[in-house]
Design an enzyme around this catalytic site. Structure first.
Site, short mmCIF file in Angstrom:
data_model
loop_
_atom_site.label_atom_id
_atom_site.label_comp_id
_atom_site.label_asym_id
_atom_site.label_seq_id
_atom_site.Cartn_x
_atom_site.Cartn_y
_atom_site.Cartn_z
N ASP A 122 61.45 42.02 -54.08
CA ASP A 122 60.37 42.82 -53.49
C ASP A 122 59.58 43.48 -54.61
OD1 ASP A 122 59.34 43.86 -50.77
OD2 ASP A 122 59.29 45.60 -52.13
C1 LIG Z 1 50.96 43.04 -58.18
C2 LIG Z 1 50.95 41.62 -57.68
C3 LIG Z 1 51.68 41.23 -56.56
N1 LIG Z 1 51.65 39.94 -56.13
C4 LIG Z 1 52.39 39.52 -54.93
C5 LIG Z 1 53.82 39.06 -55.16
C6 LIG Z 1 54.42 39.20 -53.76
O1 LIG Z 1 54.19 37.97 -53.04
C7 LIG Z 1 53.57 40.30 -53.10
C8 LIG Z 1 54.37 41.55 -52.82
O2 LIG Z 1 54.95 41.46 -51.56
P1 LIG Z 1 56.50 41.31 -51.28
O3 LIG Z 1 56.77 42.07 -50.03
O4 LIG Z 1 57.28 41.64 -52.50
O5 LIG Z 1 56.71 39.74 -51.03
P2 LIG Z 1 56.08 38.82 -49.90
O6 LIG Z 1 55.94 39.53 -48.60
O7 LIG Z 1 54.82 38.18 -50.45
O8 LIG Z 1 57.14 37.65 -49.80
P3 LIG Z 1 58.72 37.74 -49.35
O9 LIG Z 1 58.99 39.07 -48.74
O10 LIG Z 1 58.88 36.61 -48.37
O11 LIG Z 1 59.48 37.50 -50.61
O12 LIG Z 1 52.52 40.61 -54.03
C9 LIG Z 1 50.90 38.98 -56.80
O13 LIG Z 1 50.88 37.80 -56.39
N2 LIG Z 1 50.19 39.35 -57.91
C10 LIG Z 1 50.18 40.63 -58.39
O14 LIG Z 1 49.53 40.90 -59.43
#
Ligand SMILES: Cc1cn([C@H]2C[C@H](O)[C@@H](COP(=O)(O)OP(=O)(O)OP(=O)(O)O)O2)c(=O)[nH]c1=O
Length: 214
Positions: free
Chosen positions: A80
């Site tokens: 997360d």
């Molecule tokens: C800060 C940042 C986050 N992110 C993304 C990564 C994660 O997918 C998302 C954060 O949300 P999360 O809740 O961590 O993950 P998710 O809902 O996408 O997937 P899952 O719970 O199924 O694992 O933000 C980027 O792609 N680039 C960035 O620079």
């Protein structure tokens, strides 16, 4: 016979899947139910929050796994990611206005991105099916330039903020968000240095030929 444990990436995040593929891992994707993120209290701070959410996501996928027949050990990875600025925790924006508020808070300021990872080894020969877990939290420090309202508008219009913690994608190579210190992959969803170190200890290895093909 394959003696390596099966690796499961417990995440629907496209960027996490890409990072694991780029590193040469072979894995199966299973998605945690998004409802595990609901109703979480963030009063303990961002590190406690991502720790707890990584555990909850892993627990949800372990439950799904235990419902199917297995032939070998499993190692599961859940994660997360949140951003934090001025004491405010910034998850995935609910809509464009929410993303704008996040970007306005971060502009001209230092902020942090934290990712919690939970690695869970589930041996086949484990009568109580508990296995062993290892949870880590990795933080990266960034700074956003003092960009104009127009620059924020342009980025929001691109739609690239959707589904990303803090309302930005570092991978979008924006030119106005800079890493001051810490892991780059951690910002986009997985601290690959820590993931690889822990997986190696759990006897899960990347395939070098796969990594070269990429
Ligand atoms: C800060 C940042 C986050 N992110 C993304 C990564 C994660 O997918 C998302 C954060 O949300 P999360 O809740 O961590 O993950 P998710 O809902 O996408 O997937 P899952 O719970 O199924 O694992 O933000 C980027 O792609 N680039 C960035 O620079």
């Amino acid at each position: 016979m394959n003696t390596q444990p099966e690796l499961i990436l417990a995440s629907s995040s496209p960027r996490r899947q890409e990072l694991m593929r780029e590193a040469g891992y072979q894995f199966r994707v299973m998605s945690p139910d998004p409802s595990v993120e609901c109703g979480m209290c963030s009063s303990g701070g961002p590190a406690e929050l991502v720790h707890e959410l990584a555990m909850r996501k892993a627990t949800d996928v372990v439950k799904q796994l235990l419902a199917e027949p297995r032939e070998r050990d499993v190692v599961l990875l859940a994660a997360d990611t949140v951003a934090e600025c001025q004491g405010q925790i910034l998850g995935k924006p609910a809509n464009e206005d929410h993303a704008r508020q996040m970007l306005e808070l971060m502009r001209g300021r230092q902020h942090h991105v934290l990712t919690g990872i939970c690695l869970w080894r589930l041996p086949l020969a484990d009568a109580d099916q508990q296995g062993t877990t290892e949870v880590s939290v990795v933080a990266t420090t960034l700074r956003m330039d003092d960009i104009s309202d127009d620059a924020i508008d342009d980025y929001l219009a691109s739609g690239a903020w959707e589904g990303k913690a803090g309302g930005f994608g570092y991978q979008d190579r924006l030119g106005w968000i800079h890493i001051e210190h810490g892991s780059e992959s951690n910002v986009v969803g997985l601290p690959m240095e820590k993931v690889t170190e822990t997986l190696t200890r759990m006897q899960v290895f990347a395939s070098p030929s796969e990594a070269r093909i990429k």
